[in-house]
Design a protein around this motif. Structure first.
Motif, PDB file in Angstrom:
ATOM      1  N   UNK A 192     -21.050  18.999 -20.041  1.00 53.58           N
ATOM      2  CA  UNK A 192     -22.338  18.451 -19.616  1.00 53.58           C
ATOM      3  C   UNK A 192     -22.613  17.093 -20.276  1.00 53.58           C
ATOM      4  N   UNK A 193     -22.315  16.995 -21.590  1.00 53.21           N
ATOM      5  CA  UNK A 193     -22.544  15.734 -22.285  1.00 53.21           C
ATOM      6  C   UNK A 193     -21.711  14.617 -21.690  1.00 53.21           C
ATOM      7  N   UNK A 194     -20.467  14.954 -21.326  1.00 55.61           N
ATOM      8  CA  UNK A 194     -19.579  13.940 -20.754  1.00 55.61           C
ATOM      9  C   UNK A 194     -20.121  13.488 -19.402  1.00 55.61           C
ATOM     10  N   UNK A 195     -20.622  14.440 -18.621  1.00 57.73           N
ATOM     11  CA  UNK A 195     -21.162  14.110 -17.312  1.00 57.73           C
ATOM     12  C   UNK A 195     -22.387  13.217 -17.441  1.00 57.73           C
ATOM     13  N   UNK A 196     -23.269  13.530 -18.362  1.00 59.32           N
ATOM     14  CA  UNK A 196     -24.446  12.710 -18.589  1.00 59.32           C
ATOM     15  C   UNK A 196     -24.061  11.300 -19.021  1.00 59.32           C
ATOM     16  N   UNK A 197     -23.067  11.203 -19.869  1.00 60.49           N
ATOM     17  CA  UNK A 197     -22.625   9.916 -20.384  1.00 60.49           C
ATOM     18  C   UNK A 197     -22.149   9.003 -19.263  1.00 60.49           C
ATOM     19  N   UNK A 198     -21.640   9.585 -18.184  1.00 57.85           N
ATOM     20  CA  UNK A 198     -21.105   8.793 -17.084  1.00 57.85           C
ATOM     21  C   UNK A 198     -22.187   8.263 -16.148  1.00 57.85           C
ATOM     22  N   UNK A 199     -23.390   8.804 -16.235  1.00 56.95           N
ATOM     23  CA  UNK A 199     -24.466   8.363 -15.347  1.00 56.95           C
ATOM     24  C   UNK A 199     -24.847   6.913 -15.627  1.00 56.95           C
ATOM     25  N   UNK A 200     -25.106   6.166 -14.564  1.00 58.62           N
ATOM     26  CA  UNK A 200     -25.517   4.773 -14.707  1.00 58.62           C
ATOM     27  C   UNK A 200     -26.763   4.649 -15.571  1.00 58.62           C
ATOM     28  N   UNK A 201     -27.682   5.602 -15.391  1.00 58.90           N
ATOM     29  CA  UNK A 201     -28.943   5.554 -16.139  1.00 58.90           C
ATOM     30  C   UNK A 201     -28.764   5.809 -17.632  1.00 58.90           C
ATOM     31  N   UNK A 202     -27.567   6.243 -18.044  1.00 57.87           N
ATOM     32  CA  UNK A 202     -27.312   6.526 -19.461  1.00 57.87           C
ATOM     33  C   UNK A 202     -26.388   5.500 -20.115  1.00 57.87           C
ATOM     34  N   UNK A 203     -25.972   4.494 -19.352  1.00 58.99           N
ATOM     35  CA  UNK A 203     -25.050   3.494 -19.875  1.00 58.99           C
ATOM     36  C   UNK A 203     -25.750   2.511 -20.815  1.00 58.99           C
ATOM     37  N   UNK A 204     -24.959   1.836 -21.610  1.00 58.74           N
ATOM     38  CA  UNK A 204     -25.478   0.829 -22.538  1.00 58.74           C
ATOM     39  C   UNK A 204     -25.575  -0.524 -21.833  1.00 58.74           C
ATOM     40  N   UNK A 205     -26.713  -1.157 -21.955  1.00 59.14           N
ATOM     41  CA  UNK A 205     -26.929  -2.475 -21.377  1.00 59.14           C
ATOM     42  C   UNK A 205     -26.491  -3.528 -22.395  1.00 59.14           C
ATOM     43  N   UNK A 206     -25.408  -4.216 -22.095  1.00 64.15           N
ATOM     44  CA  UNK A 206     -24.852  -5.201 -23.030  1.00 64.15           C
ATOM     45  C   UNK A 206     -25.805  -6.373 -23.288  1.00 64.15           C
ATOM     46  N   UNK A 207     -26.646  -6.685 -22.303  1.00 68.22           N
ATOM     47  CA  UNK A 207     -27.538  -7.837 -22.465  1.00 68.22           C
ATOM     48  C   UNK A 207     -28.616  -7.583 -23.514  1.00 68.22           C
ATOM     49  N   UNK A 208     -28.932  -6.316 -23.755  1.00 69.83           N
ATOM     50  CA  UNK A 208     -30.034  -6.022 -24.677  1.00 69.83           C
ATOM     51  C   UNK A 208     -29.571  -5.288 -25.936  1.00 69.83           C
ATOM     52  N   UNK A 209     -28.269  -5.306 -26.203  1.00 67.58           N
ATOM     53  CA  UNK A 209     -27.762  -4.502 -27.325  1.00 67.58           C
ATOM     54  C   UNK A 209     -28.256  -4.977 -28.692  1.00 67.58           C
ATOM     55  N   UNK A 210     -28.765  -6.200 -28.762  1.00 71.00           N
ATOM     56  CA  UNK A 210     -29.320  -6.693 -30.033  1.00 71.00           C
ATOM     57  C   UNK A 210     -30.831  -6.944 -29.929  1.00 71.00           C
ATOM     58  N   UNK A 211     -31.483  -6.201 -29.044  1.00 73.43           N
ATOM     59  CA  UNK A 211     -32.898  -6.444 -28.775  1.00 73.43           C
ATOM     60  C   UNK A 211     -33.769  -6.211 -30.008  1.00 73.43           C
ATOM     61  N   UNK A 212     -33.296  -5.380 -30.925  1.00 73.39           N
ATOM     62  CA  UNK A 212     -34.098  -5.041 -32.109  1.00 73.39           C
ATOM     63  C   UNK A 212     -34.245  -6.199 -33.092  1.00 73.39           C
ATOM     64  N   UNK A 213     -33.425  -7.253 -32.946  1.00 77.23           N
ATOM     65  CA  UNK A 213     -33.517  -8.386 -33.879  1.00 77.23           C
ATOM     66  C   UNK A 213     -33.935  -9.675 -33.170  1.00 77.23           C
TER      67      UNK A 213
END
Length: 303
Positions: free
Chosen positions: A1-22
């Protein structure tokens, strides 16, 4: 189940905002704004499916059916919001369009009940609880397209004969096989990983706006682009109704108010009275014969 969730588009990492915290605040909002632009094109790609859904909803509602929105978390709250806006805007009954939230009313403001979205059986039971029949339409809303509560409801609804519509933000949703129409605006990874209250939620709101508004237009609740069935429950809306009469008919404000009063505070009836030169009762009868469409009523009268 975790692997399936990880593959969902809505669960992917957005590279453009990966440093949004700084980032500086202006950079944060720029990224969010630019990412939101994706929602427009994503929804645009689904316009044929949205139009098909509107036609089916209109058909069911015109025959006395109901439209149900159903979801959990953000998706459920958006469905409840859209449904609750329809009675005051379009003058329809509270029962015609209803929003159903996993966990019930308390879940609208309490995250402690968000776990109800995992209850497949509860979703199934909702169909009978709300006495849904083949005269009705169910719109299941889930960003992932796999929320058990929504999947259970859509499967049971289809078995019961309802027309089913799925609204999600992944291209291959689990509930796809239980939908007569699937609307799937894929907006891409969220600015905050997995936070589907952002782009996914925005796209869902856009689609729900189209489903309800498009259906109401096709049911005669709009004349030109005016909400002529608006319910004048406060001073602002009374003034709006009078100004709608003024704009549509070309008479002045005072005359519009006079006919608004004569019509029993019904902008649509007042408009027909003015445009056709008929008294209230006859205007109402003409509208009924034209299925509530002012354009048909006026057209028939002019001919």
């Amino acid at each position: 189940m975790k692997e399936k969730l990880f593959k969902l588009t809505t669960e992917q990492v957005n590279k453009r905002s990966e440093n949004i915290d700084v980032l500086e605040t202006i950079e944060i909002v720029k990224i969010m704004n630019e990412e939101d632009e994706n929602t427009v094109s994503a929804v645009r790609s689904q316009l044929p499916q949205i139009a098909e859904a509107i036609n089916s909803i209109t058909d069911k509602l015109s025959k006395g059916g109901h439209l149900f929105y159903m979801g959990a978390g953000t998706s459920g709250r958006l469905g409840v919001l859209d449904a609750s806006e329809c009675p005051p805007t379009f003058g329809v009954s509270d029962e015609m369009i209803q929003g159903i939230m996993a966990g019930g009313e308390k879940a609208l403001y309490s995250s402690s009940l968000d776990g109800m979205e995992d209850n497949y059986e509860d979703g199934e039971k909702t169909i009978s609880t709300y006495k849904m029949t083949d005269k009705d339409v169910l719109v299941g809303i889930s960003a992932s397209g796999r929320t058990p509560y929504v999947v259970g409801a859509l499967k049971k609804a289809q078995e019961t004969g309802l027309f089913t519509i799925g609204l999600c933000n992944n291209s291959e949703p689990s509930f796809g096989n239980y939908c007569n129409v699937l609307i799937a605006p894929v907006v891409g990874p969220e600015v905050i990983v997995g936070s589907t209250r952002l782009k996914s939620g925005t796209s869902q709101k856009m689609v729900l706006n189209m489903l309800s508004t498009g259906s109401m237009v096709k049911l005669g609740k709009i004349y030109k682009n005016y909400m002529v069935d608006v319910v004048p429950v406060n001073a602002k809306l009374v003034d709006r109704a009078i100004r709608i009469i003024e704009s549509v008919t070309g008479v002045d404000y005072d005359t519009s108010k006079k006919y608004f009063d004569l019509s029993g505070n019904n902008a649509k009836v007042a408009i027909v009275m003015i445009l056709t030169g008929t008294p209230k009762e006859q205007a109402i009868d003409m509208l009924q014969k034209a299925d509530g469409f002012i354009s048909k009523t006026v057209g028939e009268r002019v001919q």
